[in-house]
Design a protein around this motif. Structure first.
Motif: not given
Length: 408
Positions: A71-74, A124-126, A172-175
């Protein structure tokens, strides 16, 4: 071949499923790509992660493909689950270092070679999301009323839930949606405290992609009082040997409460069930045999058989009164430092057995400190060279913490 769902069920992992019969059939007939998330908030995994890692290993051994999602973004926001306070912000550099440490530890149980398992970072995406597009594509599918009914948000509402944290469920749902699109990931696994977040991802995929997606949660490791296991007086029980020594790690499992032993043998070892059932039949003092098996097996998984044997030998030496095990935590003290003698509180501070002198004073007054198995009666007790045998002495704090002082 046995369906891994049955294995997980038999060993006591499964707490809740979104679609139990469909999940069971899918795991029996297909190679399933699944994921478990790990927020890299420290440079080591701890006992709280261990159960989900074991589930990941069982799944991979049955032919399924794990994704360890970092969870680098979260982590740059913080998960409110199980927290009463907001999590501290972290830099990208710290998160990247922690993620690398996680992969080394996960590799002891999970094979990452030739994409047998993947490690992916949600940064990578967040981190490059367009906020307006995210609200239109993702936010429109979430009910605020329903989100506020989730237990993780209820706990934080009392102290004040920030909008920053409120976004965590959406992210997290988007993950899950991104992993489904990129890797065909159809199943999310996690601790039972993640149930609300997992449901969010399952429903999002079904709405956006019109495809089946599933979630499954695992029981949490708790004591008979309902507290999460994996905590000691020193803090968390880490999987990193530099943070929690193999001996301390072994001792933690050797000293768990009787009622938890068989549950932990099922969840945290690979011992066959018939052997575990034999250990379950032990009663009274014989339960200690099951604890020794548990401690050895878990330490072997995390630290290797050699370290497990050293820890076992050290524990038995202490029990026998010898105190000669090579894995016992040790503080080296020079002859000059000892001088004509040190008071017990100073010595305990040097060994990092107490944080403050007032803590040490309370321990001594309560009869909780022993030197070479003799109770320390007063804080004025002076330790001198005469207390050492073969240049060593043993301090015992409470019933379970043993520490060697080695005179150099």
């Amino acid at each position: 071949m046995k369906n891994v769902f049955d294995t997980l069920k038999e060993r006591g992992f499964i707490e809740q499923c979104t679609h139990e019969e469909e999940i069971k059939e899918m795991l029996e007939k297909e190679k399933v790509t699944f994921y478990i998330g790990f927020d890299p908030t420290a440079d080591s995994l701890h006992v709280g992660h261990f159960l989900t890692i074991m589930a990941m290993a069982h799944m991979q051994q049955a032919g399924h493909q794990p994704i360890a999602l970092i969870g680098g973004g979260t982590t740059m926001i913080g998960d409110p689950t199980g927290k009463t306070d907001m999590r501290k912000m972290m830099t990208k550099e710290i998160i990247a270092n922690n993620a690398e440490c996680f992969k080394k530890q996960l590799s002891k149980l999970v094979n990452f070679e030739d994409d047998a398992a993947l490690m992916v970072n949600n940064s990578d995406w967040l981190l490059d999301l367009n906020y307006v597009e995210f609200l239109r594509e993702i936010g429109a599918h979430f009910s605020v009323n329903r989100m506020l009914s989730a237990e993780c948000y209820k706990q934080r509402m009392e102290k004040g839930l920030t909008f920053l944290e409120f976004n965590y469920m959406l992210m997290q749902s988007y993950d899950f949606l991104e992993l489904n699109r990129r890797y065909g990931c159809a199943l999310q696994l996690g601790g039972n405290d993640q149930w609300s977040n997992i449901l969010g991802g399952v429903e999002l995929i079904r709405r956006k992609e019109s495809k089946p997606a599933f979630g499954m949660t695992f029981t949490l490791l708790t004591t008979s009082e309902g507290k999460k296991m994996g905590k000691t007086e020193k803090g968390a029980v880490w999987l990193d040997a530099d943070k929690t020594s193999p001996y301390e790690f072994y001792q933690y499992w050797r000293n768990i409460e009787d009622t938890a032993v068989i549950k932990c043998l099922k969840l945290l070892t690979f011992l066959p069930m018939n052997q575990i059932n034999e250990l379950a039949a032990l009663e009274g003092a014989e339960i200690n045999q099951a604890k020794e098996v548990l401690a050895f097996e878990i330490t072997k998984i995390i630290h290797g058989e050699s370290e497990a044997k050293k820890a076992e030998d050290a524990a038995k030496a202490l029990f026998a009164g010898g105190g000669k095990g090579g894995s016992i935590p040790t503080t080296e003290l020079s002859v000059d430092e000892l001088g004509n003698g040190l008071d017990i509180l100073t010595l305990m501070q040097k060994a990092s057995l107490i944080a403050t002198r007032s803590e040490g004073r309370r321990l001594v007054q309560q009869g909780g400190v022993r030197i070479n198995d003799v109770k320390v009666e007063t804080i004025d007790r002076i330790v001198t060279s005469e207390d050492f045998t073969d240049q060593e002495l043993m301090i015992r704090k409470g019933k379970k913490v043993h520490h060697r002082i080695s005179l150099q």
